[in-house]
Design a protein around this motif. Structure first.
Motif, PDB file in Angstrom:
ATOM      1  N   GLY A  52       3.511   8.330  -5.594  1.00  0.00           N
ATOM      2  CA  GLY A  52       3.968   7.431  -4.524  1.00  0.00           C
ATOM      3  C   GLY A  52       4.768   8.403  -3.462  1.00  0.00           C
ATOM      4  N   GLY A  53       4.849   9.700  -3.730  1.00  0.00           N
ATOM      5  CA  GLY A  53       5.881  10.336  -2.778  1.00  0.00           C
ATOM      6  C   GLY A  53       7.603  10.267  -3.039  1.00  0.00           C
ATOM      7  N   ALA A  54       7.653   9.548  -4.227  1.00  0.00           N
ATOM      8  CA  ALA A  54       9.321   9.221  -4.133  1.00  0.00           C
ATOM      9  C   ALA A  54      10.139  10.372  -4.846  1.00  0.00           C
ATOM     10  N   ALA A  55       9.213  11.505  -5.554  1.00  0.00           N
ATOM     11  CA  ALA A  55       9.717  12.515  -6.142  1.00  0.00           C
ATOM     12  C   ALA A  55       8.912  13.753  -6.104  1.00  0.00           C
ATOM     13  N   THR A  56       9.575  14.856  -6.261  1.00  0.00           N
ATOM     14  CA  THR A  56       8.881  16.166  -6.086  1.00  0.00           C
ATOM     15  C   THR A  56       9.329  17.057  -7.290  1.00  0.00           C
ATOM     16  N   GLY A  57      10.081  16.398  -8.305  1.00  0.00           N
ATOM     17  CA  GLY A  57      10.483  17.058  -9.550  1.00  0.00           C
ATOM     18  C   GLY A  57      10.956  15.896 -10.528  1.00  0.00           C
ATOM     19  N   ILE A  58      10.888  16.484 -11.803  1.00  0.00           N
ATOM     20  CA  ILE A  58      11.069  15.548 -12.865  1.00  0.00           C
ATOM     21  C   ILE A  58      12.018  16.048 -13.935  1.00  0.00           C
ATOM     22  N   SER A  59      13.216  14.978 -14.202  1.00  0.00           N
ATOM     23  CA  SER A  59      14.112  15.408 -15.292  1.00  0.00           C
ATOM     24  C   SER A  59      13.247  14.894 -16.738  1.00  0.00           C
ATOM     25  N   ILE A  60      13.349  15.884 -17.508  1.00  0.00           N
ATOM     26  CA  ILE A  60      12.771  15.399 -18.898  1.00  0.00           C
ATOM     27  C   ILE A  60      13.922  15.195 -19.931  1.00  0.00           C
ATOM     28  N   LYS A  61      14.121  14.086 -20.560  1.00  0.00           N
ATOM     29  CA  LYS A  61      15.268  13.762 -21.501  1.00  0.00           C
ATOM     30  C   LYS A  61      14.614  13.457 -22.718  1.00  0.00           C
ATOM     31  N   THR A  62      14.571  14.282 -23.660  1.00  0.00           N
ATOM     32  CA  THR A  62      14.188  13.853 -24.948  1.00  0.00           C
ATOM     33  C   THR A  62      14.698  12.695 -25.769  1.00  0.00           C
ATOM     34  N   ALA A  63      15.920  12.313 -25.345  1.00  0.00           N
ATOM     35  CA  ALA A  63      16.684  11.063 -25.919  1.00  0.00           C
ATOM     36  C   ALA A  63      15.780   9.816 -25.380  1.00  0.00           C
ATOM     37  N   ARG A  64      15.078   9.970 -24.437  1.00  0.00           N
ATOM     38  CA  ARG A  64      14.297   8.801 -23.921  1.00  0.00           C
ATOM     39  C   ARG A  64      12.872   8.732 -23.837  1.00  0.00           C
ATOM     40  N   THR A  65      12.436  10.097 -24.108  1.00  0.00           N
ATOM     41  CA  THR A  65      10.800  10.200 -24.398  1.00  0.00           C
ATOM     42  C   THR A  65      10.552  11.061 -25.628  1.00  0.00           C
ATOM     43  N   GLY A  66      11.723  11.187 -26.652  1.00  0.00           N
ATOM     44  CA  GLY A  66      11.212  12.060 -27.727  1.00  0.00           C
ATOM     45  C   GLY A  66      10.408  13.384 -27.569  1.00  0.00           C
ATOM     46  N   PHE A  67       9.957  13.713 -28.561  1.00  0.00           N
ATOM     47  CA  PHE A  67       9.253  14.962 -28.497  1.00  0.00           C
ATOM     48  C   PHE A  67       7.599  14.623 -28.002  1.00  0.00           C
ATOM     49  N   THR A  68       7.186  13.499 -28.440  1.00  0.00           N
ATOM     50  CA  THR A  68       5.695  13.443 -28.208  1.00  0.00           C
ATOM     51  C   THR A  68       5.481  13.022 -26.796  1.00  0.00           C
ATOM     52  N   TYR A  69       6.390  12.039 -26.150  1.00  0.00           N
ATOM     53  CA  TYR A  69       6.195  11.814 -24.774  1.00  0.00           C
ATOM     54  C   TYR A  69       6.587  12.784 -23.796  1.00  0.00           C
ATOM     55  N   SER A  70       7.616  13.147 -24.227  1.00  0.00           N
ATOM     56  CA  SER A  70       8.246  14.457 -23.714  1.00  0.00           C
ATOM     57  C   SER A  70       7.176  15.556 -23.164  1.00  0.00           C
ATOM     58  N   GLN A  71       6.380  15.770 -24.402  1.00  0.00           N
ATOM     59  CA  GLN A  71       5.194  16.756 -23.942  1.00  0.00           C
ATOM     60  C   GLN A  71       4.141  16.234 -22.881  1.00  0.00           C
TER      61      GLN A  71
END
Length: 367
Positions: A257-276
């Protein structure tokens, strides 16, 4: 090997001072220790840090959903059946940190069972990360003093500055003071926690154009759909999404959607499986990432470190791995040590989490 029991233990440890940001304030780390037990006697450990003003979870809601919904669905299943486990967890919407803590504890079980560090199971790229430290919402002189202490005591040279106040001139002055006091050798980036409008964000970025900011994170709310897209077109630095990307589908939405050009990954909210999955999305699209922090204790910090060190892309930037320094105590039997601006992955199998049971008894809130 089968999962036999899941513990959700509430604990509370005071912060040395209130932690403030645009979306709220916390005075105590009121988290939940999650333990996954197996019939082989292996116990996996992680933590769930509730952030009601961000994801709607509370300490009580995390315990309730784990005890009443998630545990009955996955007790009796092999921890190796991760896709089956997530299919069952995802029958219930939301509750990201509760799901993530279970996921990470299961990875800890697997690592211990096969005799390998979780970092190696995930990717095995490295065994350490550079550390970023958060400052903000104080007088410029206080922020400069804190950043200076972190640099002198721990060798930290990357700083995340919490912004989002009104008028914006206060935050601009603080960032300028940090740059002038600490010089060009440090890295600075800002995090607005959705506190500004798109117009305010653009004005602040123009005022800080000469400060060599690395990127800006979540300056305005995700609901400002057109405004966020417009802000990206105005910015000369990357715009990272954080609270707005709590699952892979939201990552796709924000990037395409063009609202971001980078992403913060937080294992506290996506664990290891979804962070991957988030990481691989970003890697495939040529999008930069940073390892964020949910104001985790040392337990959650070890989880972030284990994931961040496992991949080349997540190792490029300093990870947010020092929030535990703001806590008055912790539950790890062997405290983490930041040296020369770096944290190293624990040797041993799994995540290397060993809880000080006396401290847990002291800080737990269910006994």
């Amino acid at each position: 090997m089968k999962i036999t029991r899941i513990e959700a233990i509430p604990f509370s440890i005071p912060y040395r001072k209130p932690l403030r940001f645009a979306s709220g304030q916390v005075t105590d780390a009121e988290h939940v220790l999650v333990r996954v037990h197996t019939d082989d006697g292996v116990v996996g450990t992680a933590e769930a840090p509730p952030r009601p003003f961000t994801y709607g979870e509370t300490q009580a809601s995390i315990i309730a959903v784990i005890d009443g919904v998630f545990a009955p669905q996955i007790v009796g299943i092999s921890p190796l059946e991760r896709e089956n486990i997530h299919a069952r967890l995802n029958r219930t919407v939301a509750n990201p940190t509760a799901k993530s803590a279970i996921d990470m504890a299961i990875w800890d079980v697997i690592g211990q069972s096969v005799g390998a560090p979780v970092t190696e199971l995930l990717g095995g790229y490295g065994n350490h990360m550079r550390v970023s430290h958060m400052v903000g919402f104080a007088e410029p002189s206080e922020m400069v003093a804190e950043a200076g202490r972190m640099r002198d005591a721990f060798g930290i040279t990357t700083f995340k500055v919490k912004v989002g106040r009104r008028p914006i001139d206060r935050d601009v002055a603080a960032c300028r003071a940090l740059r002038e006091a600490l010089g060009d050798d440090i890295e600075l980036y800002i995090d607005g926690n959705r506190g500004w409008t798109p117009a305010e964000s653009a004005r602040a970025l123009r005022a800080m154009a000469d400060l060599d900011l690395q990127f800006a994170e979540e300056l305005c709310p995700a609901d400002d759909v057109l405004g966020r897209r417009w802000l990206v077109t105005q910015s000369t630095i990357p715009m990272f999404a954080d609270e707005s990307v709590s699952r892979p589908g939201e990552v796709t939405r924000e990037l395409l959607g063009g609202a971001a050009t980078g992403i913060s990954i937080k294992t506290a909210r996506t664990g290891f499986t979804y962070s991957q999955r988030v990481l691989f999305q970003c890697e495939g699209m040529g999008v930069d990432v940073v390892m964020g922090n949910q104001i985790d204790s040392q337990i959650g910090t070890l989880c972030t470190l284990a994931f961040g060190a496992a991949f080349e892309l997540t190792s490029r930037r300093a990870g947010e791995l020092s929030n535990f320094l703001d806590m008055s105590d912790d539950l790890l039997a062997e405290p983490l040590q930041i040296r020369n601006g770096v944290l190293r992955v624990r040797d041993g199998h799994g995540l290397g989490i060993e809880i000080d049971e006396d401290k847990l008894t002291h800080y737990r809130q269910d006994s």
